[in-house]
Scaffold this active site. Structure first.
Site, PDB file in Angstrom:
ATOM      1  N   GLU B  52       0.856  -1.196   0.000  1.00 40.86           N
ATOM      2  CA  GLU B  52       0.000   0.000   0.000  1.00 40.86           C
ATOM      3  C   GLU B  52       0.894   1.250   0.000  1.00 40.86           C
ATOM      4  OE1 GLU B  52      -2.126   0.033   3.665  1.00 40.86           O
ATOM      5  OE2 GLU B  52      -3.311   1.835   3.213  1.00 40.86           O
ATOM      6  N   LYS B 123      -9.274   2.665  -1.823  1.00 41.74           N
ATOM      7  CA  LYS B 123      -9.529   2.058  -0.508  1.00 41.74           C
ATOM      8  C   LYS B 123     -10.843   2.557   0.078  1.00 41.74           C
ATOM      9  CE  LYS B 123      -6.977   1.053   3.789  1.00 41.74           C
ATOM     10  NZ  LYS B 123      -5.746   1.373   4.568  1.00 41.74           N
ATOM     11  N   CYS B 156      -5.187  -3.350   2.666  1.00 39.96           N
ATOM     12  CA  CYS B 156      -4.913  -3.406   4.115  1.00 39.96           C
ATOM     13  C   CYS B 156      -6.174  -3.564   4.965  1.00 39.96           C
ATOM     14  CB  CYS B 156      -4.104  -2.171   4.516  1.00 39.96           C
ATOM     15  SG  CYS B 156      -3.196  -2.368   6.083  1.00 39.96           S
TER      16      CYS B 156
END
Lengths: 287, 287
Positions: B52, B123, B156
């Site tokens: 990330e 995200k 994540c």
């Protein structure tokens, strides 16, 4: 035994009691569970979780066998749990084969309090040969108000399907009781915990709620069960874990008193950080 | 290095390459990722996953810092990944700070193939201080057809929210690539794996798909990152796991060739045993 002096007014002691039911012998199994409940009470438990199918066993070859070991919600095992719950002023959640209207058979769990049956859950996700013995559950995931918080149930393999924990969390559950008959996973690496513990940890963490899962032990018609009952706090990590035999584990938890701390967890807030508009949760679109 | 002779026509080698980006230094970080990609290619990789925020670092204090380290989808880092993907005929998925129209800033991941950018993911679930530096993603969970199967991405903390994996599975994903910057969990017991590994295992198992998660290592503004990248097969168990430093892990997987085996898994079929009518997946109703 937990010292009552250490407990906040909303704290409770939850117990998971492992038994090894005898296939089809409801009377012996009922006595076994009542003895396990009394053993948990002696350890200070307010809420006692028993395994899946604790009343009649699990490894039914067909619906006829399953029906012979099933009982209605007013049956002898649930009556016995009501009696001992009233006697000791405790709550009991256990699994039983349920005979329902129209010949339906469910792999069910009941929540019994001092005043009798408070909630019924029918296993939504049947595993493997259970499809030969039971009908799939049709009550969704009920959540019940109790003096110690909002309580829901799921059964064993339901924990493998994350919508089970999530549906309970969406309905406001503080605590999930999970009667289970956990089996060994054929591919588990030596340095990883049982898959059941991963599912309980992930479910408790992602939903910021307590989970108490009681699993049976023993072997039935060649199927081994691992025991390994687990009580997880709202971070998902274990408060107590059992071995593979007859055992009762206990932990003190505070489902109501932790509500604000859970909602405002400074580290992870995966229940409250959801963004429902971004999800696709319908039927699988392609394969 | 995997022997091509052992591989079925649909098998690929997936790699997760750990880097330690320098906060704000896009040029150095781009070079670092290109070197990591070449390292993975030397190990036989067809698909390489990077962490990330691999292009600009992670620990931004505010939007101004985040903007200064962000780039559009046509930016220099993605150009470099396109170049190396074309050169070696491989696929790359990595995280980058995205500068989008109207001043929006996203914590994004891109999937680049030999012909250029194939998919963009933003995200959905921002973690902790990321809320100061980025806007929440607005593209849902895209799934892209590739020569080696249907591929989706998450980043994540998305893995902590089970709807992320599930949305990708519902859209038919065979393989999820997960650029990550995993941090230590403050309460992890000594005998349990990192929470990230539990989330990857649970996500892969419950969705019967492969997951390749690459995490950064190092310390940035006091925040430690654990590396510990993991490639899971469709049972959830690890095929490869990294340590906490500079490292590339590889595993051979067969996302297309395993479709029938996955759908007909004789042990657990948690993706196919779903019963959507029984779930409540909307906003939390009570707390």
């Amino acid at each position: 035994m937990v010292d009552p002096g250490e407990r906040s007014s909303t704290s409770i002691v939850v117990a998971c009691a492992q038994t090894d039911p005898i296939l089809g012998d409801i009377e012996a199994n009922t006595d076994m569970t009542v003895e396990a409940i009394r053993g948990a009470v002696a350890l200070g438990a307010d809420v006692i979780v028993l395994p899946e199918c604790a009343s009649g066993g699990w490894a039914f070859a067909d619906r006829a066998e399953s029906a012979a070991a099933a009982q209605p919600l007013t049956g002898s095992t649930i009556r016995a749990w009501e009696q001992v719950a009233m006697e000791h002023n405790v709550w009991v959640s256990g699994g039983f084969g349920e005979k329902a209207d129209g010949g339906a058979l469910y792999n069910s769990a009941v929540l019994v309090g001092p005043n009798g049956v408070e909630s019924l859950y029918r296993k939504v996700h049947l595993w493997n040969s259970e499809n030969l013995a039971f009908d799939p559950g049709n009550l969704g995931y009920p959540v019940t108000e109790t003096p110690f918080g909002r309580v829901g149930m799921l059964i064993c393999y339901d924990a493998w399907v994350p919508e089970s924990f999530r549906s309970l969390a969406v309905a406001g559950a503080d605590l999930v009781l999970a009667p289970s008959d956990w089996v060994p996973n054929p591919h588990q690496p030596a340095d990883m915990p049982p898959l059941a513990h991963l599912m309980v940890t992930a479910g408790a963490h992602s939903n910021q709620m307590y989970v108490a899962a009681a699993s049976r032990y023993g072997i039935e018609r060649g199927q081994q069960f691992i025991g390994s009952s687990m009580i997880a706090d709202h971070t998902g990590w274990p408060l107590a874990r059992a071995g593979g035999g007859e055992e009762i584990i206990v932990a003190q938890i505070d489902p109501i008193g932790s509500r604000s701390a859970r909602r405002n967890d400074p580290f992870n807030r995966p229940l409250w950080d959801r963004r429902v508009s971004q999800y696709e949760m319908g039927e699988v679109r392609a394969h």
